[in-house]
Design a protein around this motif. Structure first.
Motif, short mmCIF file in Angstrom:
data_model
loop_
_atom_site.label_atom_id
_atom_site.label_comp_id
_atom_site.label_asym_id
_atom_site.label_seq_id
_atom_site.Cartn_x
_atom_site.Cartn_y
_atom_site.Cartn_z
N UNK A 308 8.20 -42.48 31.47
CA UNK A 308 7.89 -43.67 32.05
C UNK A 308 6.58 -43.48 32.77
N UNK A 309 5.74 -44.23 33.52
CA UNK A 309 4.51 -43.98 34.10
C UNK A 309 4.58 -43.02 35.10
N UNK A 310 5.68 -42.72 36.05
CA UNK A 310 5.85 -42.01 36.92
C UNK A 310 6.35 -40.49 36.43
N UNK A 311 6.01 -40.03 35.28
CA UNK A 311 6.49 -39.10 34.77
C UNK A 311 6.26 -37.38 35.60
N UNK A 312 5.20 -37.57 36.27
CA UNK A 312 4.71 -36.37 37.17
C UNK A 312 4.46 -35.38 36.12
N UNK A 313 3.54 -35.29 35.39
CA UNK A 313 3.12 -34.35 34.26
C UNK A 313 4.06 -33.97 33.41
N UNK A 314 4.94 -35.05 33.03
CA UNK A 314 6.11 -34.90 32.02
C UNK A 314 7.16 -34.30 32.52
N UNK A 315 7.53 -34.13 33.82
CA UNK A 315 8.43 -33.51 34.45
C UNK A 315 9.89 -34.34 34.27
N UNK A 316 9.64 -35.29 34.16
CA UNK A 316 10.54 -36.33 33.64
C UNK A 316 10.55 -37.24 32.38
N UNK A 317 11.46 -37.11 31.40
CA UNK A 317 11.21 -37.69 30.15
C UNK A 317 12.38 -38.52 29.79
N UNK A 318 11.99 -39.80 29.48
CA UNK A 318 13.13 -40.63 29.01
C UNK A 318 13.74 -40.42 27.58
N UNK A 319 12.66 -40.05 26.74
CA UNK A 319 13.20 -39.84 25.50
C UNK A 319 12.55 -38.46 24.79
N UNK A 320 13.35 -37.65 24.28
CA UNK A 320 12.58 -36.25 23.81
C UNK A 320 13.36 -36.01 22.20
N UNK A 321 12.51 -36.02 21.29
CA UNK A 321 12.78 -35.87 19.74
C UNK A 321 12.43 -34.53 19.33
N UNK A 322 13.10 -33.74 18.79
CA UNK A 322 12.88 -32.30 18.75
C UNK A 322 13.45 -31.57 17.45
N UNK A 323 13.01 -31.84 16.14
CA UNK A 323 13.43 -31.21 14.97
C UNK A 323 13.08 -29.66 15.15
#
Length: 550
Positions: A308-323
């Protein structure tokens, strides 16, 4: 001595004393009195001494036995004769059946039988001459048939040889000789008397718009280049986020820069503009991110974040995709992160999704809808991450990020050829029961903590002491009312409920030096009950601070 009455006469004798046995009674009786060695071995008897005179009854019994033996021998002979007759009749029937199945053999056998019968029945020399003439005629017929067969075979051989010769002549006319020392164009004059030359055929230029006859050529023409999306996706309208410039040649792919030690250092980040969660729920508006990438075979992992816009340097992430190629046999991790704390991950074996590592190129679609984030790899619906944090209705954009490293500074390795953002119809259709992440719940309780590796207690007094100890230790995380503690009897663990999820996160960070603390787990039934209670409290305008433990 022996009686003359018919009632006492031996078996096989008439009333007047005449014998009906095959052998005379005296000869039979003598076998019992003076048996031979073979007789003794066969019947197990011994001879009667000379000084012993049998009585009338004994003599009658001996004659009775002799008569039985005679009848047995006669019955055995009759059985042998019947068996031989039966075998002879069966053999005759078999021979007749075999002759009837083979007409040629039947005719030959009939001719031989007729000839033999005529020869045996007739002593006339003229009749013998006639039979000889018939044999000669049959022999002549066989020779004629053989000659006709050979002639037909010879004719067929000639036809095959002629066809083979014609094929060789056509081959010599159509193909150039194997040894050529000169080449000539079709339009050039060729000297027939000179040495063989190789004629060059003119290449007929075909219309490139028309499909070629070669299957391989058609596949090559239809193959999508690695740096572009397939036309079947119809990714219009929309906006290409990478590459940022239009080039006639193949554009350079983005790859994580070398030497980075933090995920945000040198990361690729771009805004997903014109986003509206209400429109995304209906399948309208911008709702889909498409990424064309290549993951080398030696790559260990790579990741994609949407925040989201208020991620605070990606401290909060709505979606994470990681193979991850080498972790537990290969896994695809889908997760979220709230205020620096990762949530419960959805782990999918890479064997259940299309190949990612070592391929020329792969296409990934991430679609945002009212349920969550749907993941499509090469057109296959692989997983769904249901919304774990509500997206505000006033959110006008999201942020897409490709980190350079993981949280521990390990570099990520992949190439991003193209990134697209726009609208696509809802792709998740049909039965989604087998899609990973659909209708899941968070098994980790947001506010309950599990304290383990405590000393085992047995009495109620020890339970009260431990409860008081944990309440004092975790009091700062319980707000005004303090924390709620459950201490089971005869156990080495306890449960602590904090005021809020944030307080539970702080307790996990600060109390690990004194206790072994982790989040408590809950069942699906407990999760549904808590969600229902929270919804009812929200409808009443209340805030549910604690969960009823019992």
């Amino acid at each position: 001595m022996a009686s003359t009455n018919s009632d006492t006469a031996p078996i096989g004798s008439s009333a007047n004393g005449s014998s009906t046995n095959p052998n005379p009674q005296d000869a039979v009786s003598s076998q019992w009195k003076t048996p031979s060695a073979a007789y003794q071995q066969m019947y197990g008897v011994c001879g009667v001494p000379d000084d012993v005179t049998p009585t009338a009854e004994e003599e009658l019994v001996l004659r009775f036995y002799d008569t039985i033996r005679a009848y047995e021998r006669q019955a055995a002979r009759l059985q042998d004769d019947a068996a031989r007759a039966k075998l002879a009749s069966r053999d005759a029937a078999f021979q007749a059946a075999s002759v009837s199945r083979n007409p040629r053999k039947r005719r030959e056998r009939t001719r031989i039988t007729t000839t033999t019968t005529t020869t045996e029945d007739s002593d006339d020399p003229h009749s013998a001459d006639e039979n000889d003439e018939d044999d000669d005629a049959a022999s002549d017929d066989a020779e004629a048939r053989h000659a006709r067969r050979e002639a037909k075979l010879e004719e067929l051989r000639d036809q095959v040889a002629q066809a083979h010769q014609l094929a060789q002549e056509r081959t010599r006319v159509d193909e150039p000789p194997p040894t050529t020392w000169q080449t000539a164009n079709v339009d050039d004059a060729v000297d027939v008397g000179s040495q063989p030359v190789l004629k060059k055929k003119k290449r007929i230029e075909s219309d490139p718009s028309e499909p070629t006859s070669s299957l391989i050529a058609n596949i090559t023409v239809a193959q999508t280049p690695p740096h572009d999306f397939s036309k079947t996706l119809a990714l219009v309208p929309g906006r290409t986020l990478w590459p940022t410039t239009i080039s006639t040649t193949e554009p350079a792919a983005w790859t994580p820069p070398a030497g980075c030690t933090q995920p945000n250092e040198g990361a690729f980040a771009v805004h997903l503009d014109n986003f509206d969660i209400l429109q995304a729920q209906n399948g309208s508006g911008n709702n889909t991110v498409a990424v064309k990438f290549t993951a080398p075979s030696d790559s260990k992992r790579f990741s994609i974040n949407i925040a989201a816009p208020d991620h605070e340097e990606f401290h909060s992430v709505l979606f994470h995709f990681n193979p991850r190629q080498h972790e537990r046999g290969g896994q695809l991790i889908v997760n979220d992160k709230q205020e620096g704390i990762w949530g419960q991950a959805i782990a999918i074996p890479l064997s259940q999704v299309p190949l990612v590592f070592g391929q020329t190129a792969c296409t990934l679609l991430i679609q945002v809808n009212g349920e969550g984030f749907d993941i499509f790899l090469e057109g296959q619906h692989c997983a769904r991450l249901e919304h774990r944090k509500e997206i505000a209705t006033d959110t006008d954009h999201l942020v897409l990020q490709f980190p350079s490293t993981d949280d521990y500074g390990s570099p990520e390795n992949w190439l991003v050829h193209k990134v697209w953002w726009g609208n696509q119809p809802i792709l998740a259709k049909g039965d989604l029961a087998n899609v990973a992440g659909v209708h899941t719940y968070n098994a980790l309780h947001p506010r309950k903590l599990f304290v383990s590796r405590l000393a085992k207690i047995f009495s109620e007094a020890e339970v009260d002491l431990r409860r008081a100890e944990l309440e004092r230790a975790f009091r700062q995380y319980g707000g005004v009312h303090g924390v709620s503690v459950i201490v089971p009897t005869n156990a080495t663990f306890a449960f602590v409920e904090t005021e809020s999820e944030r307080a539970a996160d702080l307790a996990l960070q600060e109390m690990t030096a004194q206790y072994r603390v982790s989040r408590a787990r809950r069942s699906r039934h407990e999760a549904l009950q808590e969600e229902r209670a929270a919804a009812e409290a929200s409808a009443r305008g209340e805030t549910k601070e604690h969960t009823v433990w019992d």
